[in-house]
Design a protein around this motif. Structure first.
Motif, PDB file in Angstrom:
ATOM      1  N   ARG A   8       0.833  -1.211   0.000  1.00  0.00           N
ATOM      2  CA  ARG A   8       0.000   0.000   0.000  1.00  0.00           C
ATOM      3  C   ARG A   8       0.863   1.255   0.000  1.00  0.00           C
ATOM      4  N   SER A   9       1.954   1.222   0.724  1.00  0.00           N
ATOM      5  CA  SER A   9       2.879   2.350   0.748  1.00  0.00           C
ATOM      6  C   SER A   9       3.452   2.616  -0.633  1.00  0.00           C
ATOM      7  N   GLU A  10       3.833   1.541  -1.310  1.00  0.00           N
ATOM      8  CA  GLU A  10       4.402   1.693  -2.646  1.00  0.00           C
ATOM      9  C   GLU A  10       3.380   2.255  -3.629  1.00  0.00           C
ATOM     10  N   VAL A  11       2.148   1.774  -3.553  1.00  0.00           N
ATOM     11  CA  VAL A  11       1.081   2.286  -4.418  1.00  0.00           C
ATOM     12  C   VAL A  11       0.836   3.769  -4.133  1.00  0.00           C
ATOM     13  N   GLY A  12       0.779   4.117  -2.849  1.00  0.00           N
ATOM     14  CA  GLY A  12       0.558   5.514  -2.459  1.00  0.00           C
ATOM     15  C   GLY A  12       1.675   6.437  -2.917  1.00  0.00           C
ATOM     16  N   GLN A  13       2.907   5.980  -2.793  1.00  0.00           N
ATOM     17  CA  GLN A  13       4.034   6.798  -3.237  1.00  0.00           C
ATOM     18  C   GLN A  13       3.989   7.008  -4.747  1.00  0.00           C
ATOM     19  N   GLU A  14       3.619   5.953  -5.471  1.00  0.00           N
ATOM     20  CA  GLU A  14       3.504   6.058  -6.926  1.00  0.00           C
ATOM     21  C   GLU A  14       2.367   7.007  -7.306  1.00  0.00           C
ATOM     22  N   LYS A  15       1.246   6.854  -6.632  1.00  0.00           N
ATOM     23  CA  LYS A  15       0.052   7.642  -6.953  1.00  0.00           C
ATOM     24  C   LYS A  15       0.231   9.120  -6.609  1.00  0.00           C
ATOM     25  N   TYR A  16       0.793   9.401  -5.406  1.00  0.00           N
ATOM     26  CA  TYR A  16       0.883  10.775  -4.931  1.00  0.00           C
ATOM     27  C   TYR A  16       2.269  11.393  -5.058  1.00  0.00           C
ATOM     28  N   GLY A  17       3.259  10.582  -5.414  1.00  0.00           N
ATOM     29  CA  GLY A  17       4.606  11.106  -5.600  1.00  0.00           C
ATOM     30  C   GLY A  17       5.281  11.570  -4.320  1.00  0.00           C
ATOM     31  N   THR A  18       4.852  11.053  -3.189  1.00  0.00           N
ATOM     32  CA  THR A  18       5.443  11.447  -1.920  1.00  0.00           C
ATOM     33  C   THR A  18       5.181  10.370  -0.877  1.00  0.00           C
ATOM     34  N   THR A  19       5.815  10.510   0.275  1.00  0.00           N
ATOM     35  CA  THR A  19       5.559   9.600   1.391  1.00  0.00           C
ATOM     36  C   THR A  19       4.679  10.326   2.406  1.00  0.00           C
ATOM     37  N   LEU A  20       4.149   9.589   3.358  1.00  0.00           N
ATOM     38  CA  LEU A  20       3.349  10.225   4.406  1.00  0.00           C
ATOM     39  C   LEU A  20       4.187  11.227   5.200  1.00  0.00           C
ATOM     40  N   GLU A  21       5.440  10.886   5.415  1.00  0.00           N
ATOM     41  CA  GLU A  21       6.332  11.757   6.186  1.00  0.00           C
ATOM     42  C   GLU A  21       6.525  13.108   5.511  1.00  0.00           C
ATOM     43  N   ARG A  22       6.569  13.104   4.188  1.00  0.00           N
ATOM     44  CA  ARG A  22       6.875  14.343   3.462  1.00  0.00           C
ATOM     45  C   ARG A  22       5.639  14.996   2.857  1.00  0.00           C
ATOM     46  N   SER A  23       4.472  14.491   3.177  1.00  0.00           N
ATOM     47  CA  SER A  23       3.248  15.037   2.621  1.00  0.00           C
ATOM     48  C   SER A  23       3.043  16.474   3.087  1.00  0.00           C
ATOM     49  N   ASP A  24       2.472  17.277   2.204  1.00  0.00           N
ATOM     50  CA  ASP A  24       2.232  18.676   2.558  1.00  0.00           C
ATOM     51  C   ASP A  24       0.772  18.944   2.926  1.00  0.00           C
ATOM     52  N   LEU A  25       0.053  17.891   3.326  1.00  0.00           N
ATOM     53  CA  LEU A  25      -1.334  18.075   3.732  1.00  0.00           C
ATOM     54  C   LEU A  25      -1.400  18.830   5.053  1.00  0.00           C
ATOM     55  N   THR A  26      -2.445  19.624   5.186  1.00  0.00           N
ATOM     56  CA  THR A  26      -2.675  20.320   6.450  1.00  0.00           C
ATOM     57  C   THR A  26      -3.303  19.343   7.436  1.00  0.00           C
ATOM     58  N   LEU A  27      -3.332  19.718   8.680  1.00  0.00           N
ATOM     59  CA  LEU A  27      -3.925  18.874   9.712  1.00  0.00           C
ATOM     60  C   LEU A  27      -5.386  18.581   9.389  1.00  0.00           C
ATOM     61  N   ILE A  28      -6.134  19.582   8.962  1.00  0.00           N
ATOM     62  CA  ILE A  28      -7.549  19.361   8.662  1.00  0.00           C
ATOM     63  C   ILE A  28      -7.705  18.415   7.472  1.00  0.00           C
ATOM     64  N   GLN A  29      -6.795  18.456   6.502  1.00  0.00           N
ATOM     65  CA  GLN A  29      -6.853  17.526   5.372  1.00  0.00           C
ATOM     66  C   GLN A  29      -6.572  16.099   5.835  1.00  0.00           C
TER      67      GLN A  29
ATOM     68  N   ILE B  46      -7.226  14.931   8.806  1.00  0.00           N
ATOM     69  CA  ILE B  46      -8.419  14.518   9.533  1.00  0.00           C
ATOM     70  C   ILE B  46      -9.530  14.141   8.562  1.00  0.00           C
ATOM     71  N   ARG B  47      -9.717  14.920   7.503  1.00  0.00           N
ATOM     72  CA  ARG B  47     -10.747  14.638   6.512  1.00  0.00           C
ATOM     73  C   ARG B  47     -10.484  13.294   5.821  1.00  0.00           C
ATOM     74  N   HIS B  48      -9.227  13.052   5.434  1.00  0.00           N
ATOM     75  CA  HIS B  48      -8.881  11.775   4.796  1.00  0.00           C
ATOM     76  C   HIS B  48      -9.145  10.604   5.731  1.00  0.00           C
ATOM     77  N   LEU B  49      -8.758  10.736   6.981  1.00  0.00           N
ATOM     78  CA  LEU B  49      -9.001   9.671   7.954  1.00  0.00           C
ATOM     79  C   LEU B  49     -10.497   9.429   8.123  1.00  0.00           C
ATOM     80  N   GLN B  50     -11.266  10.507   8.232  1.00  0.00           N
ATOM     81  CA  GLN B  50     -12.708  10.366   8.375  1.00  0.00           C
ATOM     82  C   GLN B  50     -13.312   9.631   7.179  1.00  0.00           C
ATOM     83  N   GLU B  51     -12.891   9.957   5.974  1.00  0.00           N
ATOM     84  CA  GLU B  51     -13.402   9.294   4.772  1.00  0.00           C
ATOM     85  C   GLU B  51     -13.040   7.807   4.761  1.00  0.00           C
ATOM     86  N   GLU B  52     -11.814   7.480   5.155  1.00  0.00           N
ATOM     87  CA  GLU B  52     -11.399   6.080   5.212  1.00  0.00           C
ATOM     88  C   GLU B  52     -12.219   5.302   6.241  1.00  0.00           C
ATOM     89  N   LEU B  53     -12.465   5.906   7.389  1.00  0.00           N
ATOM     90  CA  LEU B  53     -13.248   5.234   8.422  1.00  0.00           C
ATOM     91  C   LEU B  53     -14.708   5.075   8.005  1.00  0.00           C
TER      92      LEU B  53
END
Length: 115
Positions: free
Chosen positions: A31-52, A54-61
Motif C-alpha cells: 500500500r505504501s508503494e502504491v501511495g508513493q507512486e500515486k501521490y509522488g510522496t511519502t506520508l512523512e513528506r506530505s504537505d497536507l494540512t492537519l484538517i486535510q 483529519i478529513r482523509h481519515l474520516q473518509e477512510e473510516l
C-alpha cells in the motif's frame, strides 16, 4: 556483525514471524508503494494540512463502516450463518448497491471478498 550475517539474521526472524502479522506487514508495504507512486510522496513528506489529514481519515473510516455493514448483512442473511457463508466474485459483481434501513450504500470497487 558483517552485512551478510545481519541480513541472514533478519531473514531468520521473518521466517519465525506470525504468518498473519507477516501478511499484514506485506500489505502495508504494498500500500505504501502504491501511495508513493500515486501521490509522488511519502506520508512523512506530505504537505497536507492537519484538517486535510483529519478529513482523509474520516473518509477512510466511513468507507470501513460501509464494508463492515455489507459483510454483516451478507452473513446475517445466510441461513447457515456463520458456517458455510461464501461471498462469490459473481455475487459481489452483481450487487451494484446495498440498501439497509433506508440507507443506500454503493459498492466500493476495490473491496473483493470471495473464497
Amino acid at each position: 556483525m558483517d552485512t551478510l550475517s545481519f541480513y541472514a539474521n533478519e531473514e531468520a526472524k521473518r521466517d519465525k514471524q506470525d504468518p498473519i502479522v507477516k501478511s499484514v506487514i506485506e500489505k502495508y508495504q504494498e500500500r505504501s508503494e502504491v501511495g508513493q507512486e500515486k501521490y509522488g510522496t511519502t506520508l512523512e513528506r506530505s504537505d497536507l494540512t492537519l484538517i486535510q489529514w483529519i478529513r482523509h481519515l474520516q473518509e477512510e473510516l466511513m468507507d470501513a463502516t460501509l464494508y463492515l455493514e455489507k459483510l454483516k448483512s451478507e452473513l446475517e442473511s445466510n441461513p447457515k450463518f456463520p458456517d458455510g457463508h461464501i461471498i462469490t466474485k459473481e455475487s459481489w459483481d452483481k450487487a451494484d448497491k446495498i440498501s439497509h434501513e433506508g440507507f443506500v450504500y454503493v459498492k466500493y470497487t476495490d473491496l473483493v471478498v470471495y473464497k
